[in-house]
Scaffold this active site. Sequence first.
Site, PDB file in Angstrom:
ATOM      1  N   CYS A   7      -3.671   4.701  -4.237  1.00 23.87           N
ATOM      2  CA  CYS A   7      -4.512   5.908  -4.313  1.00 23.87           C
ATOM      3  C   CYS A   7      -4.183   6.713  -5.564  1.00 23.87           C
ATOM      4  O   CYS A   7      -4.646   7.837  -5.703  1.00 23.87           O
ATOM      5  CB  CYS A   7      -4.347   6.754  -3.056  1.00 23.87           C
ATOM      6  SG  CYS A   7      -2.658   7.327  -2.831  1.00 23.87           S
ATOM      7  N   ASP A  57       0.850  -1.206   0.000  1.00 29.86           N
ATOM      8  CA  ASP A  57       0.000   0.000   0.000  1.00 29.86           C
ATOM      9  C   ASP A  57       0.880   1.249   0.000  1.00 29.86           C
ATOM     10  O   ASP A  57       0.945   1.986   0.985  1.00 29.86           O
ATOM     11  CB  ASP A  57      -0.910  -0.035   1.244  1.00 29.86           C
ATOM     12  CG  ASP A  57      -1.881   1.138   1.295  1.00 29.86           C
ATOM     13  OD1 ASP A  57      -2.014   1.856   0.283  1.00 29.86           O
ATOM     14  OD2 ASP A  57      -2.503   1.336   2.351  1.00 29.86           O
TER      15      ASP A  57
END
Length: 474
Positions: A426, A399
């Site tokens: 993201c 992540d």
Amino acid sequence: MSEPTSTPRLTVTVGPVAHGGHCVARHDGRVIFVRHAIPGETVEIALTEHDADAKFWRADVTRVVEGSPDRVSHFWPEADALRAGARGASPIGGAEFGHISRPGQLKLKTDVVREQLERLGGVPTERLNELFAAGVEDVDSSGTQAQQAGLGWRTRVGFAVTPSGKLGMHAHRSHTVLPISEMPLALPAVDELRLWELDFTGIDRVEVAAPANGSGVLVLLAPAHGLSEKAAGHAVNRIARALAALETPPSVARWNPENSAIEVVSGRGWVKETTADHEFRVTGDGFWQIHRNAPKVLTDAALGFLLEGGYLNDGADVADLYAGAGLFTAPLADAVGSDGSVLSVEGSPGTSRDARKNLHASEQVEILQGRVEKILGTQSRASQSAAGQRRRFDAVVLDPPRAGAGKVVVRALVATQPQAIAYVSCDPAAFARDVKYFANAGWRLAKVRAFDLYPHTHHVETVALLVPAAAIAS
Ligand SMILES: C[S@@+](CC[C@H](N)C(=O)[O-])C[C@H]1O[C@@H](n2cnc3c(N)ncnc32)[C@H](O)[C@@H]1O
């Protein structure tokens, strides 16, 4: 950035959406990135960056000549480009898709994820049709009316301060700070602080952390550069006193954004975040997922992929890379049980200390503070098995921050020969580029989901399952 009134205006018909929150238009053969437009619209634009020799120009919509059926009135006057344009001003950034219906926003974000995966990731169209038929998913459909409208989701908000000491936010790509008098994207607990009524003279930046579980809010205050120690302390204490008078006073801390150092003025320097099964302490400006539903949505999706694939068995050896305060580490530890092991790597010293506290009861978890690229590449205990060979992982949660993992980390990770990687991202462009690096190393995208965890902005979160190509073929 120049102000719209002082710049030339053009009328253009807007083409497709592009990564970064704008649409692409063309004028006399030149590409113009237009913000606050919708594909297919004819709009009047003010050029905000238009150097004669620039490869492309930038512009803001100032008037809609022929609008898209997806166009709606902007919910936030201070972020509304049309309203600002009429005054010859700029809107604040941070709600650049607020003029688009929510279904329209989901469609545009789906187009962006698809385009990035095809163009940068090299994923063929037919494969994407198969893998990504659901498109970007709404995570607010079961909330209150305001939540369904994409409001009240931010648990973290950063503000700037105007030269006259008012709370504000930046205009897009600008140093200009514009005053604000509401923050409709934030949890109501942020509005209840009524920060826009306070005098922030002497303060540069204000950060608010308001946990979705309703527990204590933390306000961080960064004094302006060059202020004497006495004046800085005075400014922070004055605001802390004003906040202490609220019915539910927040904790307040003085904050240095350069090294994340905090000095508690009242209350405590951390917030308590919770998921269904775990509690997390997050200190100061330490990372926590912003949307109130993000912790559940992302852990369900990432661990769901690994569990469905049979990669997270009792006794498995797994890694959580870019682990923050341990959001994924905790459920990974539950999944592999006390016979398994979880290596949890986080770069920020403060957040890593939080992870150590948050996971102290799980003996199967090893917390390492350091850069992922360094830890994967060294012959540290973490990267070696007991027999001195390169440690192998059964599964990995990856992540990374907005820039992505990058070539070096992808190579080092592939060398640890995991059976599967759940990649949480993201930034669709950085993610797609990493997918390409994985493909070059013989790996394939096996599953992908995307979530609208940033309503009314162009941002989108993706969760993917990557596996060695041989695993798909067999
Ligand atoms: C997108 S956040 C994810 C955090 C966590 N997985 C979560 O969901 O709460 C990325 C994290 O990576 C950390 N980070 C950034 N660069 C890093 C690096 N090179 N090595 C290790 N950690 C890094 C940041 O401090 C941040 O906590």
